[in-house]
Design an enzyme around this catalytic site. Structure first.
Site, PDB file in Angstrom:
ATOM      1  N   HIS A  26       0.813  -1.224   0.000  1.00 26.74           N
ATOM      2  CA  HIS A  26       0.000   0.000   0.000  1.00 26.74           C
ATOM      3  C   HIS A  26       0.851   1.281   0.000  1.00 26.74           C
ATOM      4  O   HIS A  26       0.596   2.202  -0.763  1.00 26.74           O
ATOM      5  CB  HIS A  26      -0.917   0.015   1.229  1.00 26.74           C
ATOM      6  CG  HIS A  26      -1.771  -1.193   1.363  1.00 26.74           C
ATOM      7  ND1 HIS A  26      -2.945  -1.382   0.645  1.00 26.74           N
ATOM      8  CD2 HIS A  26      -1.614  -2.310   2.122  1.00 26.74           C
ATOM      9  CE1 HIS A  26      -3.469  -2.553   0.964  1.00 26.74           C
ATOM     10  NE2 HIS A  26      -2.685  -3.144   1.848  1.00 26.74           N
TER      11      HIS A  26
HETATM   12  O1  RIB Z   1      -3.751  -0.110   5.871  1.00 23.62           O
HETATM   13  C1  RIB Z   1      -2.452  -0.200   5.328  1.00 23.62           C
HETATM   14  C2  RIB Z   1      -1.498   0.605   6.132  1.00 23.62           C
HETATM   15  O2  RIB Z   1      -1.401   0.097   7.457  1.00 23.62           O
HETATM   16  C3  RIB Z   1      -0.062   0.542   5.578  1.00 23.62           C
HETATM   17  O3  RIB Z   1       0.584   1.762   5.842  1.00 23.62           O
HETATM   18  C4  RIB Z   1       0.566  -0.557   6.383  1.00 23.62           C
HETATM   19  O4  RIB Z   1       1.984  -0.377   6.508  1.00 23.62           O
HETATM   20  C5  RIB Z   1      -0.085  -0.374   7.712  1.00 23.62           C
HETATM   21  O5  RIB Z   1       0.634   0.623   8.412  1.00 23.62           O
END
Ligand code: RIB
Ligand code: CA
Length: 310
Positions: free
Chosen positions: A241
């Site tokens: 992500h």
């Molecule tokens: O929901 C995804 C996020 O939450 C990303 O930044 C992952 O690293 C967690 O921190």
């Protein structure tokens, strides 16, 4: 990797990354470090979330050593959320060590003397309003910086947020992890007056990172490829992500954007941590990614991997 001094270093974009490394955070940091002719990375600030702040800080130092970017300072962040203690790290998503149980050689330098919220302010003042902050973890450090330095909002050009969603969350039905972990902090950030680019789960889920990303790339350093491949394996080739959010700085057209007024619900109701998007042209505060060109993202990721040559 070619030393940054070999490249034209004028007109670089000053950036600061606020992160909880973190399996997908690794790929965000790797993108930030791979284009020194484009980005002047002023600092990496750490926070808890995917693991404790001690662990995420050590991970950030180790990642920068692996990527041969120990010129970048690491500023250690808060040890709790704005109003609550950290929740227990969920090993299923980031492993015992916060990096998918992939081992990276330990750095022998320590974090910067300034705490993250002061580093954000110091860097923002130095950059005279040109600083772009990329936040890919709970937004505690940024919120603390805004609370302690009311003039900060006039000193940050834009905040790129990996967080929120326009559809289903990943912690609750409504909330995405980075926002949910510290919703009061996210509320402060979204109401800061600094323009926000929000890249949420609604688009990131569409771009899983698979082992085939290495196809056709022969010149990448074995140690870097081994770590990246191990992280991709650990997450069963799901989306990284945070790297998708950072990629918007390399190619704005990866996303279809909606100009909106976005706010965060922080009321401990079942909607706690939800990002609400309204197309209210009278009080725009954000661009929200509502579509993604996944092939364009994969091209950015392949360009990044090619930068880590032997
Ligand atoms: O929901 C995804 C996020 O939450 C990303 O930044 C992952 O690293 C967690 O921190
Ligand atoms: Ca993260």
């Amino acid at each position: 990797m070619k030393a940054s001094s070999d490249r034209n270093m004028t007109n670089r974009i000053p950036i600061l990354v606020d992160t909880d490394p973190g399996v997908d955070d690794f790929f965000c940091i790797a993108l930030a470090c791979a284009f020194p002719e484009l980005f002047d990375v002023k600092a990496i600030c750490t926070i808890g979330g995917n693991n404790t702040t001690d662990v995420t800080t050590a991970n950030a130092l180790n990642i920068l050593k692996l990527l041969e970017r120990e010129d970048i300072p690491v500023a250690r962040g808060a040890d709790s959320y704005l109003t609550e203690e950290f929740s227990e790290p969920v090993e299923k998503f980031h492993g015992r060590n916060g990096l998918g149980n992939v081992e990276i050689p330990a750095a022998d330098r320590t974090a910067d003397p300034l705490p993250a919220y002061e580093k954000i302010y110091q860097v923002a003042k130095e950059c005279n309003g040109e600083l772009i902050v990329v936040t890919v973890g709970p937004e505690t450090n940024l919120a603390l910086a805004f609370e302690k330095h009311p003039d900060l909002s006039s000193l940050i050009k834009k905040i790129v947020v990996m967080g929120g969603t326009t559809d289903k969350g990943n912690v609750t039905e409504y909330a995405e992890a980075n926002i949910w972990h510290d919703a009061p902090a996210a509320k402060i950030v979204f109401e800061s007056g600094v323009p926000i680019d929000m890249i949420g789960l609604n688009v990131t889920r569409q771009a899983p990172l698979r082992q085939e990303i290495f196809d056709g790339i022969v010149e990448v350093r074995e140690d870097v490829k081994e770590v990246m491949s191990g992280l991709i394996n650990f997450r069963n080739e799901e989306a990284m992500h945070d790297s998708i959010a950072f990629a918007s700085l390399l190619n704005d057209k990866i996303f279809t954007w909606l100009d909106a007024y976005t706010y965060v619900i922080a009321d401990h109701s079942e909607h706690h941590g939800q990002t609400v998007i309204e197309e209210d042209k009278e009080r725009l505060n954000s661009r929200v990614a509502i579509g993604i060109d996944t092939e364009a993202y994969y091209r950015v990721m392949k360009d990044m991997i090619r930068r880590y040559t032997k």
